[in-house]
Design an enzyme around this catalytic site. Structure first.
Site, PDB file in Angstrom:
ATOM      1  N   LYS A  11       0.817  -1.219   0.000  1.00 37.62           N
ATOM      2  CA  LYS A  11       0.000   0.000   0.000  1.00 37.62           C
ATOM      3  C   LYS A  11       0.856   1.276   0.000  1.00 37.62           C
ATOM      4  CE  LYS A  11      -3.937  -2.182   2.299  1.00 37.62           C
ATOM      5  NZ  LYS A  11      -4.836  -2.103   3.480  1.00 37.62           N
ATOM      6  N   TYR A  51     -12.473  -1.598  -4.195  1.00 35.45           N
ATOM      7  CA  TYR A  51     -13.065  -1.695  -2.858  1.00 35.45           C
ATOM      8  C   TYR A  51     -14.586  -1.567  -2.873  1.00 35.45           C
ATOM      9  CZ  TYR A  51      -8.357  -1.600  -0.976  1.00 35.45           C
ATOM     10  OH  TYR A  51      -7.045  -1.913  -0.671  1.00 35.45           O
ATOM     11  N   PHE A  59     -15.872   3.394   6.551  1.00 33.23           N
ATOM     12  CA  PHE A  59     -14.459   3.640   6.275  1.00 33.23           C
ATOM     13  C   PHE A  59     -14.149   3.743   4.781  1.00 33.23           C
ATOM     14  CE2 PHE A  59     -14.922  -0.992   6.727  1.00 33.23           C
ATOM     15  CZ  PHE A  59     -14.398  -1.428   5.517  1.00 33.23           C
ATOM     16  N   ARG A  87      -2.020 -14.474   4.630  1.00 28.11           N
ATOM     17  CA  ARG A  87      -2.735 -13.773   5.694  1.00 28.11           C
ATOM     18  C   ARG A  87      -2.059 -14.018   7.054  1.00 28.11           C
ATOM     19  NH1 ARG A  87      -6.977 -11.029   4.152  1.00 28.11           N
ATOM     20  NH2 ARG A  87      -8.059 -11.088   6.141  1.00 28.11           N
ATOM     21  N   THR A  93      -5.544  -7.217  10.541  1.00 26.65           N
ATOM     22  CA  THR A  93      -5.737  -5.906   9.920  1.00 26.65           C
ATOM     23  C   THR A  93      -5.269  -4.782  10.835  1.00 26.65           C
ATOM     24  OG1 THR A  93      -7.631  -6.770   8.700  1.00 26.65           O
ATOM     25  CG2 THR A  93      -7.450  -4.390   8.850  1.00 26.65           C
ATOM     26  N   ARG A 104       2.492  -6.658   9.460  1.00 27.28           N
ATOM     27  CA  ARG A 104       1.729  -5.516   9.987  1.00 27.28           C
ATOM     28  C   ARG A 104       2.171  -5.144  11.398  1.00 27.28           C
ATOM     29  NH1 ARG A 104      -3.994  -7.475   7.508  1.00 27.28           N
ATOM     30  NH2 ARG A 104      -3.925  -6.292   5.559  1.00 27.28           N
TER      31      ARG A 104
END
Length: 143
Positions: A11, A51, A59, A87, A93, A104
């Site tokens: 991202k 998305y 969001f 994942r 997340t 993350r």
């Protein structure tokens, strides 16, 4: 278990923090084969299209704003049980809830800017890969 593919998106926060190479290194070190990748800056309509499933969520607008804030790097990955394995590698997340040693947990600032996207099912992976890598966009030796 069969070899499958999944989509990762490094991202805009990953690119902005100059972590693209490090995240790709960790992905490859975890046994994933990189089949295709490219850097791009998403237009608002492309981000909204990707998305779309979240359009009614509170969001959505912030997510689209974030994903259009700078370049990102969509990546097609291949491995046995790729969707679940990826994942697990990236973690929850919300980085505050992610396991130690996950991408993350190590690099993300918050739930909204969490470094990387990973497909959540084999079916979604196929659709997401097609969204970014249409016909002829994955080199033949990786088909």
């Amino acid at each position: 278990m069969a070899i499958e593919r999944t989509l990762a998106i490094l991202k805009p926060d990953c690119v902005r923090k100059r972590l693209t190479g490090e995240v790709l290194r960790r992905i490859e070190a975890a046994g994933f084969k990189v089949c295709a990748l490219h850097m791009q800056k998403l237009s608002r309509s492309r981000a909204e299209g990707f998305y779309e499933v979240h359009r009614e969520r509170p969001f959505f607008s912030g997510l689209v704003d974030f994903m259009t804030s700078g370049p990102c790097v969509p990546v097609v990955l291949e491995k046995e049980n790729a969707v679940n394995a990826f994942r697990t590698l990236i973690g929850a997340t919300d980085p505050a809830e992610a396991d130690e040693g996950t991408i993350r947990k190590d690099y993300a600032d918050n739930k909204g800017e969490n470094i990387v996207h990973g497909s959540d099912s084999a079916e979604n992976a196929k659709n997401e890969i097609a969204y970014f890598f249409g016909e002829g966009r994955i080199p033949a030796d990786h088909s």
